[in-house]
Design an enzyme around this catalytic site. Structure first.
Site, PDB file in Angstrom:
ATOM      1  N   GLU A   1       0.673  -1.162   0.045  1.00  0.00           N
ATOM      2  CA  GLU A   1       0.064   0.114  -0.036  1.00  0.00           C
ATOM      3  C   GLU A   1       0.932   1.307   0.222  1.00  0.00           C
ATOM      4  O   GLU A   1       1.708   1.453   0.548  1.00  0.00           O
ATOM      5  CB  GLU A   1      -0.956  -0.099   1.198  1.00  0.00           C
ATOM      6  CG  GLU A   1      -1.900   1.257   1.087  1.00  0.00           C
ATOM      7  CD  GLU A   1      -2.553   1.223   2.525  1.00  0.00           C
ATOM      8  OE1 GLU A   1      -3.708   0.193   2.594  1.00  0.00           O
ATOM      9  OE2 GLU A   1      -2.379   1.993   3.330  1.00  0.00           O
TER      10      GLU A   1
ATOM     11  N   ASP B   1     -13.203   8.308   7.305  1.00  0.00           N
ATOM     12  CA  ASP B   1     -13.206   8.831   8.655  1.00  0.00           C
ATOM     13  C   ASP B   1     -14.102  10.125   8.857  1.00  0.00           C
ATOM     14  O   ASP B   1     -14.116  10.921   7.741  1.00  0.00           O
ATOM     15  CB  ASP B   1     -11.836   9.321   8.947  1.00  0.00           C
ATOM     16  CG  ASP B   1     -10.950   8.023   9.376  1.00  0.00           C
ATOM     17  OD1 ASP B   1     -11.550   6.849   9.457  1.00  0.00           O
ATOM     18  OD2 ASP B   1      -9.887   8.189   9.114  1.00  0.00           O
TER      19      ASP B   1
ATOM     20  N   GLU C   1     -19.332  -6.406  14.426  1.00  0.00           N
ATOM     21  CA  GLU C   1     -18.227  -6.215  13.565  1.00  0.00           C
ATOM     22  C   GLU C   1     -18.241  -7.302  12.444  1.00  0.00           C
ATOM     23  O   GLU C   1     -18.326  -6.849  11.415  1.00  0.00           O
ATOM     24  CB  GLU C   1     -16.990  -6.188  14.147  1.00  0.00           C
ATOM     25  CG  GLU C   1     -15.545  -6.015  13.272  1.00  0.00           C
ATOM     26  CD  GLU C   1     -15.712  -4.508  12.713  1.00  0.00           C
ATOM     27  OE1 GLU C   1     -15.591  -4.313  11.405  1.00  0.00           O
ATOM     28  OE2 GLU C   1     -15.785  -3.517  13.592  1.00  0.00           O
TER      29      GLU C   1
END
Length: 296
Positions: free
Chosen positions: A17, A109, A162
């Protein structure tokens, strides 16, 4: 090449990444890193997308440059919470036009410094909705990755919740997942087992963050809720003012972490490089003989 198709063949994945630099010098350094890591024949590389779409153009330009100037399969990250659906469709259409076939679909976010901030009207408020939008508008053109959180997302009430939400992303059309960084492998194994028991059968690739800067990693870990083992903290605290010692301990820890993951049959390893190659190259060199055959 579509990442989901590769993973479904059982090919062990190695991936890296990167983030889009803000300066020309940063971009030059990034492509120096890419050229070094390209020699490892990664399955794919990915390029992050800034909070609130702040790197929209830079992400797109780096993705295109990697796609056109290297032999690498590149995946574009895309966060949805700050965009209208029309904007998201425009971004995705642009990626399709230049031949990009892989997207990491993320919520993004919420701005922490803006308590009154609200998503634009009609925005996709969750990653699941972005996955649904991509499938609705583009069918199977894109292979879609999503994030997963072995210790739970900071906003998740518990791990059961989750897993339930993760399953919704998979049912919406996600092909594979990359985890948030973690340093305790048992949390990953527990999460994968919970996912299997919930009927989730996509590849869940572990995200590996080599520790090269203790202060920086402590901050990252705190933000994402990743546990750093106390024994590792104590080792690093003793050499906190010696950067090379910190790096040495961090790389050694990551090597052992990766070897244990490989032994447990993970589908691949995804390295958060922070646009640097040195630590990742050293880790790869130490584990390469244990990596399963990677031919497609």
């Amino acid at each position: 090449m579509k990442i989901g198709d590769i993973l479904r063949k059982g090919v062990f994945s190695i991936s890296f990444e990167f983030f889009p630099p803000k300066t020309e010098e940063g971009e030059r350094q990034l492509f120096e890193t890419i050229r070094k890591l390209e020699k490892l024949n990664p399955t794919f590389v990915s390029v992050t997308y800034g909070a609130g779409g702040s790197t929209r153009d830079r992400t797109r330009n780096i993705v295109q440059k990697i796609h056109e100037e290297t032999n690498l399969t590149v995946m574009a990250h895309l966060t949805c919470i700050a965009h209208t659906r029309e904007e998201l469709i425009d971004i995705l259409q642009d990626y399709k036009n230049i031949g990009i076939e892989n997207i990491l679909a993320l919520r993004g976010d919420v701005p922490r410094d803006k308590p009154d901030w609200r998503p634009p009207k009609g925005a996709c408020k969750y990653a699941k909705e972005l996955v649904e939008l991509i499938r609705k508008e583009f069918g199977d053109w894109f292979s879609i990755g999503v994030a997963s959180y072995p210790e739970g997302h900071p906003e998740s009430p518990n791990l059961e919740w989750e897993v339930k939400y993760f399953k919704e992303k998979v049912e919406a059309g996600a092909d594979f997942s990359i985890t948030q960084m973690f340093f305790v492998n048992d949390y990953y194994y527990r999460f994968v087992e919970m996912c299997k028991n919930a009927g989730i059968d996509i590849s869940i690739i572990p995200g590996i963050m080599p520790i090269t800067n203790f202060k920086q990693i402590r901050k990252f870990a705190s933000l994402c809720g990743a546990t750093i083992p106390q024994s590792l903290i104590e080792k690093l605290e003793k050499v906190e003012d010696k950067p090379e010692e910190v790096k040495k301990i961090g790389i050694e820890f990551a090597i052992n972490q990766c070897l244990d993951l490989i032994e447990h049959g993970v589908p691949g390893l995804h390295f958060y490089t922070l646009n640097k190659s040195d630590a990742t190259l050293k880790i790869y060199e130490a584990i390469k003989d244990k990596i399963p055959a990677r031919s497609t």
